[in-house]
Design a protein around this motif. Structure first.
Motif, PDB file in Angstrom:
ATOM      1  N   UNK A  99     -11.905   7.283   1.595  1.00  0.00           N
ATOM      2  CA  UNK A  99     -12.474   7.047   2.928  1.00  0.00           C
ATOM      3  C   UNK A  99     -13.985   6.873   2.868  1.00  0.00           C
ATOM      4  N   UNK A 100     -14.621   7.410   1.839  1.00  0.00           N
ATOM      5  CA  UNK A 100     -16.072   7.349   1.699  1.00  0.00           C
ATOM      6  C   UNK A 100     -16.534   6.137   0.896  1.00  0.00           C
ATOM      7  N   UNK A 101     -15.605   5.279   0.513  1.00  0.00           N
ATOM      8  CA  UNK A 101     -15.923   4.075  -0.249  1.00  0.00           C
ATOM      9  C   UNK A 101     -15.915   2.857   0.659  1.00  0.00           C
ATOM     10  N   UNK A 102     -16.394   1.745   0.147  1.00  0.00           N
ATOM     11  CA  UNK A 102     -16.360   0.508   0.919  1.00  0.00           C
ATOM     12  C   UNK A 102     -14.914   0.060   1.119  1.00  0.00           C
ATOM     13  N   UNK A 103     -14.702  -0.781   2.099  1.00  0.00           N
ATOM     14  CA  UNK A 103     -13.349  -1.157   2.516  1.00  0.00           C
ATOM     15  C   UNK A 103     -12.528  -1.790   1.393  1.00  0.00           C
ATOM     16  N   UNK A 104     -13.143  -2.626   0.576  1.00  0.00           N
ATOM     17  CA  UNK A 104     -12.388  -3.285  -0.497  1.00  0.00           C
ATOM     18  C   UNK A 104     -11.860  -2.256  -1.505  1.00  0.00           C
ATOM     19  N   UNK A 105     -12.698  -1.336  -1.933  1.00  0.00           N
ATOM     20  CA  UNK A 105     -12.267  -0.291  -2.868  1.00  0.00           C
ATOM     21  C   UNK A 105     -11.226   0.607  -2.218  1.00  0.00           C
ATOM     22  N   UNK A 106     -11.432   0.928  -0.954  1.00  0.00           N
ATOM     23  CA  UNK A 106     -10.467   1.752  -0.220  1.00  0.00           C
ATOM     24  C   UNK A 106      -9.109   1.071  -0.180  1.00  0.00           C
ATOM     25  N   UNK A 107      -9.095  -0.219   0.069  1.00  0.00           N
ATOM     26  CA  UNK A 107      -7.841  -0.966   0.106  1.00  0.00           C
ATOM     27  C   UNK A 107      -7.106  -0.925  -1.220  1.00  0.00           C
ATOM     28  N   UNK A 108      -7.833  -1.077  -2.311  1.00  0.00           N
ATOM     29  CA  UNK A 108      -7.214  -1.036  -3.639  1.00  0.00           C
ATOM     30  C   UNK A 108      -6.649   0.354  -3.920  1.00  0.00           C
ATOM     31  N   UNK A 109      -7.446   1.387  -3.653  1.00  0.00           N
ATOM     32  CA  UNK A 109      -7.005   2.758  -3.929  1.00  0.00           C
ATOM     33  C   UNK A 109      -5.834   3.140  -3.037  1.00  0.00           C
ATOM     34  N   UNK A 110      -5.921   2.856  -1.755  1.00  0.00           N
ATOM     35  CA  UNK A 110      -4.823   3.209  -0.847  1.00  0.00           C
ATOM     36  C   UNK A 110      -3.541   2.482  -1.235  1.00  0.00           C
ATOM     37  N   UNK A 111      -3.658   1.212  -1.573  1.00  0.00           N
ATOM     38  CA  UNK A 111      -2.468   0.454  -1.969  1.00  0.00           C
ATOM     39  C   UNK A 111      -1.836   1.068  -3.213  1.00  0.00           C
TER      40      UNK A 111
END
Length: 130
Positions: A40-52
């Motif tokens: 949640x504390x990362x930029x949206x692109x990194x968040x998307x990769x990690x969440x996926x």
């Protein structure tokens, strides 16, 4: 009528049930959920990769656990988590617009959905099903 060996092992000791063992539960679901919170504390692109990746990991673990020992909620939460991973990809890629609160919506829907599926399925059908 005797239970199949794998189901019997789960219902008697929980030994084959990854969700019933605190170590495997932590490795397969708590750590990935923690990674999602940290993302949640990362930029949206990194968040998307990690969440996926984490949703695919947890969903796959649920499906494997359902096959391994017939854990009821895993039959439902596994496919649900995979669908949520697809939702993350759709949102992160811009295919779906959920507004500025999209990550909160996806995160809340995931937590609520897992809880309802876990609680409801095991309350209705029991911890283990055939």
């Amino acid at each position: 009528l005797a239970l199949p060996e794998s189901r019997s092992a789960c219902t008697q000791s929980g030994a084959r049930d990854w969700a019933g063992n605190w170590r495997s539960f932590a490795l397969l679901w708590v750590l990935p959920a923690g990674a999602m919170v940290a993302a949640l504390f990362l930029e949206a692109q990194a968040r998307g990769v990690i969440w996926t990746a984490m949703l695919l990991w947890m969903g796959g673990a649920c499906i494997a656990n359902a096959r391994r020992c017939n854990r009821t909620h895993c039959r439902f939460t596994g496919p649900f988590l995979l669908m949520m991973a697809a939702g993350v990809v759709a949102y992160a890629s811009g295919l779906v617009d959920l507004g500025r609160h999209g990550w909160s919506i996806i995160g809340s829907a995931t937590v609520l959905g897992v809880f309802v599926l876990w609680w409801g399925s095991e309350r209705f059908w029991g911890r283990y099903t055939r």
